[in-house]
Motif scaffolding. Structure first.
Motif, PDB file in Angstrom:
ATOM      1  N   SER A  15      -7.359  20.382 -71.925  1.00  0.00           N
ATOM      2  CA  SER A  15      -6.412  20.817 -71.095  1.00  0.00           C
ATOM      3  C   SER A  15      -6.201  22.500 -71.239  1.00  0.00           C
ATOM      4  N   LEU A  16      -6.233  22.949 -72.349  1.00  0.00           N
ATOM      5  CA  LEU A  16      -6.202  24.498 -72.645  1.00  0.00           C
ATOM      6  C   LEU A  16      -7.104  25.484 -71.805  1.00  0.00           C
ATOM      7  N   SER A  17      -8.525  24.612 -72.069  1.00  0.00           N
ATOM      8  CA  SER A  17      -9.527  25.452 -71.159  1.00  0.00           C
ATOM      9  C   SER A  17      -9.371  25.450 -69.832  1.00  0.00           C
ATOM     10  N   THR A  18      -8.702  24.187 -69.346  1.00  0.00           N
ATOM     11  CA  THR A  18      -8.596  24.279 -67.946  1.00  0.00           C
ATOM     12  C   THR A  18      -7.479  24.967 -67.461  1.00  0.00           C
ATOM     13  N   GLU A  19      -6.348  25.168 -68.425  1.00  0.00           N
ATOM     14  CA  GLU A  19      -5.108  25.783 -68.321  1.00  0.00           C
ATOM     15  C   GLU A  19      -5.523  27.627 -68.148  1.00  0.00           C
ATOM     16  N   GLY A  20      -6.445  27.932 -69.101  1.00  0.00           N
ATOM     17  CA  GLY A  20      -6.897  29.157 -69.143  1.00  0.00           C
ATOM     18  C   GLY A  20      -7.791  29.615 -68.059  1.00  0.00           C
ATOM     19  N   ALA A  21      -8.679  28.589 -67.634  1.00  0.00           N
ATOM     20  CA  ALA A  21      -9.178  29.142 -65.906  1.00  0.00           C
ATOM     21  C   ALA A  21      -8.579  29.048 -64.893  1.00  0.00           C
ATOM     22  N   ILE A  22      -7.383  28.254 -65.071  1.00  0.00           N
ATOM     23  CA  ILE A  22      -6.545  28.178 -63.635  1.00  0.00           C
ATOM     24  C   ILE A  22      -5.704  29.518 -63.675  1.00  0.00           C
ATOM     25  N   TYR A  23      -5.039  29.799 -64.865  1.00  0.00           N
ATOM     26  CA  TYR A  23      -4.285  30.957 -64.988  1.00  0.00           C
ATOM     27  C   TYR A  23      -4.842  32.229 -64.959  1.00  0.00           C
ATOM     28  N   GLY A  24      -6.313  32.439 -65.277  1.00  0.00           N
ATOM     29  CA  GLY A  24      -6.903  33.384 -65.361  1.00  0.00           C
ATOM     30  C   GLY A  24      -7.422  33.992 -63.738  1.00  0.00           C
ATOM     31  N   GLU A  25      -7.435  32.944 -63.004  1.00  0.00           N
ATOM     32  CA  GLU A  25      -7.623  33.163 -61.359  1.00  0.00           C
ATOM     33  C   GLU A  25      -6.287  33.219 -60.933  1.00  0.00           C
ATOM     34  N   LEU A  26      -5.325  32.603 -61.299  1.00  0.00           N
ATOM     35  CA  LEU A  26      -3.971  33.058 -60.977  1.00  0.00           C
ATOM     36  C   LEU A  26      -3.605  34.605 -61.130  1.00  0.00           C
ATOM     37  N   GLY A  27      -3.863  34.752 -62.213  1.00  0.00           N
ATOM     38  CA  GLY A  27      -3.646  36.319 -62.582  1.00  0.00           C
ATOM     39  C   GLY A  27      -4.213  37.330 -61.551  1.00  0.00           C
ATOM     40  N   PHE A  75       4.355  33.660 -80.292  1.00  0.00           N
ATOM     41  CA  PHE A  75       2.862  33.626 -80.460  1.00  0.00           C
ATOM     42  C   PHE A  75       2.377  33.047 -79.127  1.00  0.00           C
ATOM     43  N   GLY A  76       3.040  32.079 -78.682  1.00  0.00           N
ATOM     44  CA  GLY A  76       2.496  31.166 -77.455  1.00  0.00           C
ATOM     45  C   GLY A  76       2.416  32.251 -76.338  1.00  0.00           C
ATOM     46  N   THR A  77       3.507  33.150 -76.227  1.00  0.00           N
ATOM     47  CA  THR A  77       3.307  34.242 -75.218  1.00  0.00           C
ATOM     48  C   THR A  77       2.066  35.064 -75.266  1.00  0.00           C
ATOM     49  N   ILE A  78       1.969  35.422 -76.555  1.00  0.00           N
ATOM     50  CA  ILE A  78       0.727  36.453 -76.974  1.00  0.00           C
ATOM     51  C   ILE A  78      -0.660  35.456 -76.568  1.00  0.00           C
ATOM     52  N   TYR A  79      -0.561  34.356 -76.931  1.00  0.00           N
ATOM     53  CA  TYR A  79      -1.919  33.654 -76.600  1.00  0.00           C
ATOM     54  C   TYR A  79      -1.939  33.456 -75.211  1.00  0.00           C
ATOM     55  N   LEU A  80      -1.146  32.985 -74.528  1.00  0.00           N
ATOM     56  CA  LEU A  80      -1.381  32.518 -72.890  1.00  0.00           C
ATOM     57  C   LEU A  80      -1.890  34.260 -72.426  1.00  0.00           C
ATOM     58  N   THR A  81      -1.101  35.044 -72.424  1.00  0.00           N
ATOM     59  CA  THR A  81      -1.105  36.556 -71.917  1.00  0.00           C
ATOM     60  C   THR A  81      -2.709  36.850 -72.265  1.00  0.00           C
ATOM     61  N   ILE A  82      -3.019  36.798 -73.417  1.00  0.00           N
ATOM     62  CA  ILE A  82      -4.366  37.281 -73.750  1.00  0.00           C
ATOM     63  C   ILE A  82      -5.291  36.578 -72.894  1.00  0.00           C
ATOM     64  N   LEU A  83      -5.248  35.105 -73.037  1.00  0.00           N
ATOM     65  CA  LEU A  83      -6.058  34.157 -72.261  1.00  0.00           C
ATOM     66  C   LEU A  83      -6.124  34.719 -70.876  1.00  0.00           C
ATOM     67  N   VAL A  84      -5.206  34.844 -70.222  1.00  0.00           N
ATOM     68  CA  VAL A  84      -5.036  35.333 -68.752  1.00  0.00           C
ATOM     69  C   VAL A  84      -5.666  36.457 -68.418  1.00  0.00           C
ATOM     70  N   ILE A  85      -5.845  37.534 -69.486  1.00  0.00           N
ATOM     71  CA  ILE A  85      -6.514  38.689 -69.345  1.00  0.00           C
ATOM     72  C   ILE A  85      -7.985  38.483 -69.698  1.00  0.00           C
ATOM     73  N   LEU A  94     -16.428  31.736 -73.639  1.00  0.00           N
ATOM     74  CA  LEU A  94     -16.165  33.002 -74.680  1.00  0.00           C
ATOM     75  C   LEU A  94     -14.842  32.898 -74.974  1.00  0.00           C
ATOM     76  N   SER A  95     -13.836  33.053 -74.166  1.00  0.00           N
ATOM     77  CA  SER A  95     -12.288  33.235 -74.554  1.00  0.00           C
ATOM     78  C   SER A  95     -12.156  31.699 -75.291  1.00  0.00           C
ATOM     79  N   MET A  96     -12.209  30.625 -74.959  1.00  0.00           N
ATOM     80  CA  MET A  96     -11.776  29.703 -75.579  1.00  0.00           C
ATOM     81  C   MET A  96     -12.579  29.566 -77.336  1.00  0.00           C
ATOM     82  N   ILE A  97     -13.953  29.812 -77.218  1.00  0.00           N
ATOM     83  CA  ILE A  97     -14.444  29.887 -78.373  1.00  0.00           C
ATOM     84  C   ILE A  97     -13.781  30.753 -79.230  1.00  0.00           C
ATOM     85  N   SER A  98     -13.435  31.908 -78.717  1.00  0.00           N
ATOM     86  CA  SER A  98     -12.886  32.980 -79.636  1.00  0.00           C
ATOM     87  C   SER A  98     -11.518  32.779 -80.219  1.00  0.00           C
ATOM     88  N   VAL A  99     -10.776  31.952 -79.321  1.00  0.00           N
ATOM     89  CA  VAL A  99      -9.416  31.301 -79.636  1.00  0.00           C
ATOM     90  C   VAL A  99      -9.767  30.267 -80.855  1.00  0.00           C
TER      91      VAL A  99
END
Length: 142
Positions: A15-27, A75-85, A94-99
């Motif tokens: 779900s985190l990978s899905t969230e990252g993809a969705i919010y990356g596009e929403l960004g 820390f949650g805010t930092i995580y998600l914001t960096i993921l969106v970027i 690559l984003s998720m494996i780095s995480v």
């Protein structure tokens, strides 16, 4: 062993990978910081509703909690914001494996030192090898 815990953790990771993809596009559509804000805003509303029906604790006790225990939201805010970027720049994989590599390294340090109320668990050669292999996967995925 409790197999169900591992299954739920795998679902959470997916779900985190899905969230990252969705919010990356929403960004790209509404803005990176706005995308992160939207996530926390909607999450707050949903959790507020769930809390009304299933909550068993007391939010007022957060005023009595040690201040370091209240930094999780930061820390949650930092995580998600960096993921969106990062997702639109380098991709979900690559984003998720780095995480994951960052999580593994920090969790090993926290447990090794016994920080943040964690049980002390020494770093061993198997853990170091796992980190090296995960770092190698970053190179191979990139």
């Amino acid at each position: 062993m409790k197999l169900w815990v591992y299954i739920v953790a795998l679902i959470a990771g997916a779900s985190l990978s899905t969230e990252g993809a969705i919010y990356g596009e929403l960004g790209k559509t509404i803005g990176k910081l706005e995308s992160s804000f939207y996530n926390f805003f909607v999450g707050t509303i949903i959790l507020g509703i769930v809390l009304l029906f299933l909550g068993k604790g007391s939010l007022s006790h957060s005023l009595k909690a040690p201040k370091w225990q209240l930094t999780g939201g930061f820390f949650g805010t930092i995580y998600l914001t960096i993921l969106v970027i990062s997702v639109p720049l380098v991709g979900v994989g690559l984003s998720m494996i780095s995480v994951i590599v960052g999580q593994m390294i920090m969790s090993m340090i926290i447990e090794h030192k016994g920080w943040l109320g964690s049980e002390k668990i020494s770093i061993n050669k198997e853990k170091v090898i796992a980190i090296i292999l995960m770092a190698a996967s970053l190179i191979l995925i990139y």
